[in-house]
Structures are given as structure tokens and as C-alpha cells.
Design an enzyme around this catalytic site. Structure first.
Site, short mmCIF file in Angstrom:
data_model
loop_
_atom_site.label_atom_id
_atom_site.label_comp_id
_atom_site.label_asym_id
_atom_site.label_seq_id
_atom_site.Cartn_x
_atom_site.Cartn_y
_atom_site.Cartn_z
N LEU A 102 38.08 67.36 40.01
CA LEU A 102 37.49 67.17 41.34
C LEU A 102 38.07 68.29 42.19
CD1 LEU A 102 37.80 63.30 41.98
CD2 LEU A 102 35.77 64.59 41.33
N ASP A 103 37.21 68.99 42.92
CA ASP A 103 37.72 70.14 43.65
C ASP A 103 38.65 69.73 44.80
OD1 ASP A 103 36.14 69.86 46.12
OD2 ASP A 103 34.43 70.47 44.92
N PHE A 104 39.29 70.71 45.38
CA PHE A 104 40.34 70.52 46.39
C PHE A 104 39.89 69.61 47.53
CE2 PHE A 104 42.97 72.09 50.01
CZ PHE A 104 44.23 71.92 49.45
N THR A 106 37.36 67.37 47.49
CA THR A 106 36.66 66.17 47.05
C THR A 106 37.65 65.07 46.73
OG1 THR A 106 34.83 67.48 46.14
CG2 THR A 106 35.06 65.23 45.33
#
Length: 240
Positions: A102-104, A106
Site C-alpha cells: 500500500l503506498d505511503f 494509502t
């Protein structure tokens, strides 16, 4: 059994990551460094070490459901010294790794485990494990733009598809959606909405397979119970 598969079964990491470790010269079999893929080992006879530490199939498998908050990276270590999700779960009986990313910016459901075989299947699109997201975006996409999520959207390096998409509400110049994926390309939902001119303002993964956030708050975590683990493994038994 192939060395990388044995390592994954021992909970070292996903099979793909284990292959990287072998190529990096971090693995020995009976005292000899192995850097080539395809080597086979006998779990009953051969001694396998990773970074000097012996591994075995008897290692305890750990399954953690974390509500990943925004502002954390889904890696074990970060070269830019940003906080990692692993730091949120403290000391564990085995070294755990995040499954997928999960990106930074999210938040939401994230599984951490040392069960490399399960992690590999959960990340592979051929098993079709569903991932459900709640997204708030700028703009009011048209019906044809929403349908494009199912038909396929060019995100630059691929044609990305959503399995399901549903409009939840529209207020002013903002819209909210539930989006279900069966594939998992890098930053896929953000890139799909960007491609139709509606950048994401907020994104939360609310479900991974049978796993949901429940009462967890951002930064909180819990161990999966035996039933949850069995159900998760059942989802990866048959290819789609």
C-alpha cells in the site's frame, strides 16, 4: 524441493524475494554459497542458512492483520528512513513481511506474515484474490468513464481493469467509490483515476480476501485466528 520454494515454506519471505536473496549470495546449502536458481534441497538432509541463520520447516508461522495508517511504507527497511509498517507490530516470534504494498498515502488492510508460500499466492493475479478499496476523488466521472474501469484503462505500462466499481456518493466536485480489484499493479487505483482526470484524494483498502478492518484503528493490529488463516488459504487453492 527447489531452494526458493523451501525458503518460502520456512517463512523466510515470498518466493520471489527468496529468489532475490539467492542471487545476492545470502544463502548457503551445506556451507556452500548458492547463487543460481533451480538448486534442489532435501529438507531432511540439507542444512540451509540465510544470512548465516539456519532455517527449517518447524519455524512458527505468524499471521498479522494491520490497519496500515498513512505515512508508513510497506517495506521492512526504507532507504529514506521513513517509518515502516513492520515497526508497528513490535517484536514477533518470527520475522514477518508485508504481503503486497500500500503506498505511503494509502491506509487500510495489510497482512504481515512469514508464510512465504501464502504471500506469493495472495500477490499473484492468477488466484484472483479480491482487494476492495474505498476511494474519494476529485471530479464527477461520467457513466462511460466509470464503465471504463471494467472495460480497461490505459495506465501507461498496461491496460488495467477493475473487477467491480460502484459509485457511493457525489458532493460538490468530489465523488466516492468502492472498487474491487483482482489484479494488483503498482498504485493501480490512483493511476486509473488519474487517467480519467479524477485524482484520488483519499484511499483506504477495506478488504483483502476474507480479511476486513473490523474495529481496528489506524496503527492497530491483531493476530489472525486459525479459521481466518484456513479461509485465506482456501481462497488460493484454485486458480481463476
Amino acid at each position: 524441493m527447489r531452494l526458493q520454494k523451501y525458503m518460502a515454506h520456512c517463512g523466510v519471505a515470498s518466493r520471489r524475494k527468496c529468489e532475490e536473496m539467492i542471487k545476492q549470495g545470502r544463502v548457503t546449502v551445506n556451507g556452500q554459497v548458492v547463487t543460481q536458481l533451480g538448486v534442489k534441497v532435501d529438507p531432511q538432509k540439507d542444512e540451509v542458512r540465510v544470512d548465516g541463520k539456519a532455517i527449517s520447516l518447524e519455524q512458527k508461522q505468524v499471521y498479522i492483520l494491520l490497519y496500515k495508517p498513512r505515512g508508513y511504507v510497506t517495506t521492512v527497511k526504507d532507504t529514506h528512513e521513513r517509518p515502516t509498517v513492520v515497526s508497528l507490530v513490535g517484536n514477533q516470534p518470527a520475522r514477518v513481511y508485508p504481503v503486497g504494498r500500500l503506498d505511503f498515502d494509502t491506509e487500510g488492510v495489510l497482512l504481515l506474515t512469514n508464510d512465504g508460500e501464502l504471500a506469493n499466492k495472495l500477490m499473484h493475479p492468477r488466484y484472483g484474490v479480491e482487494k476492495e478499496y474505498y476511494a474519494v476523488v476529485d471530479g464527477r466521472p461520467s457513466k462511460s468513464q466509470i464503465q471504463a474501469f471494467i472495460d480497461g484503462i490505459d495506465i501507461g505500462d498496461a491496460i488495467a481493469h477493475a473487477h467491480k466499481v460502484r459509485l457511493l456518493w457525489q458532493k460538490g466536485n468530489s465523488s466516492a467509490f468502492k472498487v474491487v480489484l483482482k489484479e494488483g499493479r503498482n498504485r493501480q487505483i490512483r493511476r486509473m483515476f488519474e487517467a480519467i482526470g479524477c485524482p484520488v484524494k483519499f484511499l483506504r483498502r477495506e478488504r483483502l480476501g476474507n480479511l476486513v478492518l473490523g474495529d481496528l484503528k489506524p496503527g492497530q493490529w491483531r493476530y489472525l485466528d486459525e479459521g481466518e488463516v484456513m479461509q485465506l488459504k482456501k481462497l488460493t487453492e484454485a486458480e481463476t
